[in-house]
Design a protein around this motif. Sequence first.
Motif, PDB file in Angstrom:
ATOM      1  N   ALA A 114       0.824  -1.215   0.000  1.00 36.92           N
ATOM      2  CA  ALA A 114       0.000   0.000   0.000  1.00 36.92           C
ATOM      3  C   ALA A 114       0.854   1.259   0.000  1.00 36.92           C
ATOM      4  O   ALA A 114       0.499   2.261  -0.634  1.00 36.92           O
ATOM      5  N   ILE A 115       1.982   1.228   0.694  1.00 41.69           N
ATOM      6  CA  ILE A 115       2.867   2.400   0.723  1.00 41.69           C
ATOM      7  C   ILE A 115       3.422   2.688  -0.668  1.00 41.69           C
ATOM      8  O   ILE A 115       3.425   3.836  -1.133  1.00 41.69           O
ATOM      9  N   PHE A 116       3.909   1.642  -1.349  1.00 43.21           N
ATOM     10  CA  PHE A 116       4.420   1.843  -2.704  1.00 43.21           C
ATOM     11  C   PHE A 116       3.295   2.249  -3.659  1.00 43.21           C
ATOM     12  O   PHE A 116       3.502   3.079  -4.553  1.00 43.21           O
ATOM     13  N   GLY A 117       2.118   1.658  -3.483  1.00 45.28           N
ATOM     14  CA  GLY A 117       0.989   2.055  -4.318  1.00 45.28           C
ATOM     15  C   GLY A 117       0.608   3.500  -4.103  1.00 45.28           C
ATOM     16  O   GLY A 117       0.321   4.233  -5.057  1.00 45.28           O
ATOM     17  N   LEU A 118       0.607   3.938  -2.841  1.00 48.55           N
ATOM     18  CA  LEU A 118       0.303   5.337  -2.534  1.00 48.55           C
ATOM     19  C   LEU A 118       1.323   6.276  -3.155  1.00 48.55           C
ATOM     20  O   LEU A 118       0.970   7.332  -3.696  1.00 48.55           O
ATOM     21  N   GLU A 119       2.580   5.899  -3.102  1.00 49.72           N
ATOM     22  CA  GLU A 119       3.620   6.736  -3.705  1.00 49.72           C
ATOM     23  C   GLU A 119       3.418   6.878  -5.206  1.00 49.72           C
ATOM     24  O   GLU A 119       3.562   7.982  -5.774  1.00 49.72           O
ATOM     25  N   LEU A 120       3.058   5.782  -5.879  1.00 51.10           N
ATOM     26  CA  LEU A 120       2.826   5.847  -7.323  1.00 51.10           C
ATOM     27  C   LEU A 120       1.592   6.680  -7.652  1.00 51.10           C
ATOM     28  O   LEU A 120       1.579   7.415  -8.643  1.00 51.10           O
ATOM     29  N   LEU A 121       0.559   6.586  -6.827  1.00 59.36           N
ATOM     30  CA  LEU A 121      -0.635   7.405  -7.061  1.00 59.36           C
ATOM     31  C   LEU A 121      -0.314   8.888  -6.940  1.00 59.36           C
ATOM     32  O   LEU A 121      -0.799   9.704  -7.734  1.00 59.36           O
ATOM     33  N   VAL A 122       0.503   9.233  -5.956  1.00 57.14           N
ATOM     34  CA  VAL A 122       0.891  10.642  -5.784  1.00 57.14           C
ATOM     35  C   VAL A 122       1.773  11.099  -6.943  1.00 57.14           C
ATOM     36  O   VAL A 122       1.587  12.189  -7.492  1.00 57.14           O
ATOM     37  N   ARG A 141      -3.073  -1.207  -8.805  1.00 55.90           N
ATOM     38  CA  ARG A 141      -2.894  -2.645  -8.629  1.00 55.90           C
ATOM     39  C   ARG A 141      -2.235  -2.970  -7.295  1.00 55.90           C
ATOM     40  O   ARG A 141      -2.596  -3.957  -6.636  1.00 55.90           O
ATOM     41  N   LEU A 142      -1.276  -2.165  -6.876  1.00 59.36           N
ATOM     42  CA  LEU A 142      -0.620  -2.398  -5.590  1.00 59.36           C
ATOM     43  C   LEU A 142      -1.577  -2.185  -4.424  1.00 59.36           C
ATOM     44  O   LEU A 142      -1.543  -2.922  -3.434  1.00 59.36           O
ATOM     45  N   VAL A 143      -2.444  -1.178  -4.529  1.00 62.80           N
ATOM     46  CA  VAL A 143      -3.428  -0.940  -3.461  1.00 62.80           C
ATOM     47  C   VAL A 143      -4.435  -2.093  -3.407  1.00 62.80           C
ATOM     48  O   VAL A 143      -4.815  -2.555  -2.319  1.00 62.80           O
ATOM     49  N   LEU A 144      -4.881  -2.569  -4.569  1.00 63.52           N
ATOM     50  CA  LEU A 144      -5.776  -3.728  -4.592  1.00 63.52           C
ATOM     51  C   LEU A 144      -5.104  -4.976  -4.031  1.00 63.52           C
ATOM     52  O   LEU A 144      -5.724  -5.753  -3.292  1.00 63.52           O
ATOM     53  N   LEU A 145      -3.820  -5.152  -4.363  1.00 61.64           N
ATOM     54  CA  LEU A 145      -3.069  -6.283  -3.810  1.00 61.64           C
ATOM     55  C   LEU A 145      -2.968  -6.170  -2.295  1.00 61.64           C
ATOM     56  O   LEU A 145      -3.086  -7.168  -1.577  1.00 61.64           O
ATOM     57  N   ALA A 146      -2.763  -4.938  -1.802  1.00 61.53           N
ATOM     58  CA  ALA A 146      -2.712  -4.723  -0.354  1.00 61.53           C
ATOM     59  C   ALA A 146      -4.042  -5.094   0.291  1.00 61.53           C
ATOM     60  O   ALA A 146      -4.071  -5.703   1.375  1.00 61.53           O
ATOM     61  N   GLY A 147      -5.149  -4.747  -0.355  1.00 60.94           N
ATOM     62  CA  GLY A 147      -6.457  -5.107   0.174  1.00 60.94           C
ATOM     63  C   GLY A 147      -6.651  -6.614   0.249  1.00 60.94           C
ATOM     64  O   GLY A 147      -7.179  -7.141   1.236  1.00 60.94           O
ATOM     65  N   LEU A 148      -6.216  -7.329  -0.787  1.00 61.98           N
ATOM     66  CA  LEU A 148      -6.365  -8.782  -0.800  1.00 61.98           C
ATOM     67  C   LEU A 148      -5.508  -9.435   0.281  1.00 61.98           C
ATOM     68  O   LEU A 148      -5.970 -10.332   1.006  1.00 61.98           O
ATOM     69  N   MET A 149      -4.249  -8.997   0.415  1.00 63.72           N
ATOM     70  CA  MET A 149      -3.370  -9.583   1.421  1.00 63.72           C
ATOM     71  C   MET A 149      -3.846  -9.262   2.834  1.00 63.72           C
ATOM     72  O   MET A 149      -3.816 -10.115   3.728  1.00 63.72           O
ATOM     73  N   ALA A 150      -4.290  -8.008   3.057  1.00 62.88           N
ATOM     74  CA  ALA A 150      -4.787  -7.640   4.382  1.00 62.88           C
ATOM     75  C   ALA A 150      -6.034  -8.444   4.739  1.00 62.88           C
ATOM     76  O   ALA A 150      -6.189  -8.901   5.884  1.00 62.88           O
ATOM     77  N   ALA A 151      -6.929  -8.635   3.775  1.00 60.97           N
ATOM     78  CA  ALA A 151      -8.121  -9.436   4.020  1.00 60.97           C
ATOM     79  C   ALA A 151      -7.750 -10.881   4.346  1.00 60.97           C
ATOM     80  O   ALA A 151      -8.351 -11.504   5.243  1.00 60.97           O
ATOM     81  N   GLY A 152      -6.762 -11.411   3.643  1.00 58.27           N
ATOM     82  CA  GLY A 152      -6.307 -12.765   3.940  1.00 58.27           C
ATOM     83  C   GLY A 152      -5.720 -12.889   5.336  1.00 58.27           C
ATOM     84  O   GLY A 152      -5.971 -13.875   6.042  1.00 58.27           O
ATOM     85  N   GLY A 153      -4.940 -11.874   5.754  1.00 61.85           N
ATOM     86  CA  GLY A 153      -4.359 -11.908   7.088  1.00 61.85           C
ATOM     87  C   GLY A 153      -5.405 -11.824   8.179  1.00 61.85           C
ATOM     88  O   GLY A 153      -5.351 -12.561   9.181  1.00 61.85           O
ATOM     89  N   VAL A 154      -6.382 -10.939   8.015  1.00 56.01           N
ATOM     90  CA  VAL A 154      -7.459 -10.812   9.006  1.00 56.01           C
ATOM     91  C   VAL A 154      -8.277 -12.104   9.066  1.00 56.01           C
ATOM     92  O   VAL A 154      -8.631 -12.584  10.160  1.00 56.01           O
ATOM     93  N   ALA A 155      -8.596 -12.677   7.906  1.00 55.70           N
ATOM     94  CA  ALA A 155      -9.364 -13.923   7.875  1.00 55.70           C
ATOM     95  C   ALA A 155      -8.600 -15.063   8.548  1.00 55.70           C
ATOM     96  O   ALA A 155      -9.189 -15.879   9.288  1.00 55.70           O
ATOM     97  N   LEU A 156      -7.285 -15.122   8.323  1.00 51.38           N
ATOM     98  CA  LEU A 156      -6.468 -16.170   8.947  1.00 51.38           C
ATOM     99  C   LEU A 156      -6.463 -16.026  10.464  1.00 51.38           C
ATOM    100  O   LEU A 156      -6.566 -17.022  11.195  1.00 51.38           O
ATOM    101  N   PHE A 157      -6.381 -14.795  10.957  1.00 48.54           N
ATOM    102  CA  PHE A 157      -6.398 -14.560  12.399  1.00 48.54           C
ATOM    103  C   PHE A 157      -7.729 -15.010  13.004  1.00 48.54           C
ATOM    104  O   PHE A 157      -7.753 -15.660  14.052  1.00 48.54           O
TER     105      PHE A 157
END
Length: 216
Positions: A114-122, A141-157
Amino acid sequence: MTAIKIMVGAVPHGKSGPLFLDVFCRGLIILCTALSVVLSSVAVCDGHWLLDGRHMFGLWYFCWVEEQQSSVLGSQSFKASSNCTRHLEEAGVDGLAVGLVACRFVITLAVVSAIFGLELLVMSQASEGKDSSRRWTLGTRLVLLAGLMAAGGVALFVILLGRFATLLGFTLTFWCQFTATVLFSINGMAARHIQHIEPLLHFSGHPDKLQKSGFL
């Protein structure tokens, strides 16, 4: 045909509307993505996500609360003290140690993405033409990837600690991570949608492009 060209010539006076809307939406997406990065970073660094009675389950530690009895001038009082350990297998949950390692690894990668995606958006807003479009696409695409990975981590927890999980048991930092996950997904989809409707916004404000593209 001449009359049509004269009528179309008045369109540029109203082109500030779509351009302002485009800039406003992009700025809002960047702002919300930055907020999501902050929320997710705080949630990962704190890591205290679930309370169950006298036990606390987190990404980094497992804690339990003990009551200590003390007497002062003949009166008794109780004081609670918390003990935490990084040896997560002491929680008595099968596969918790390995699962939480994977959970925090995925969520940390989501923050980095998400940080790299935010930098590219700016950066896309500081450039023009194809470079701006490519940076915005990659950032989306990086922000969407961050959303998918974060959702996976929360679901795993939640899956790992499902028998201890209750709505009132989840801490504020967990809800921060949950909110960040939702915002990552929404911002990514919104950024992708804006890029798809951008040609229509430009066409509505530039009649010359309409004529060259065969609409007139």
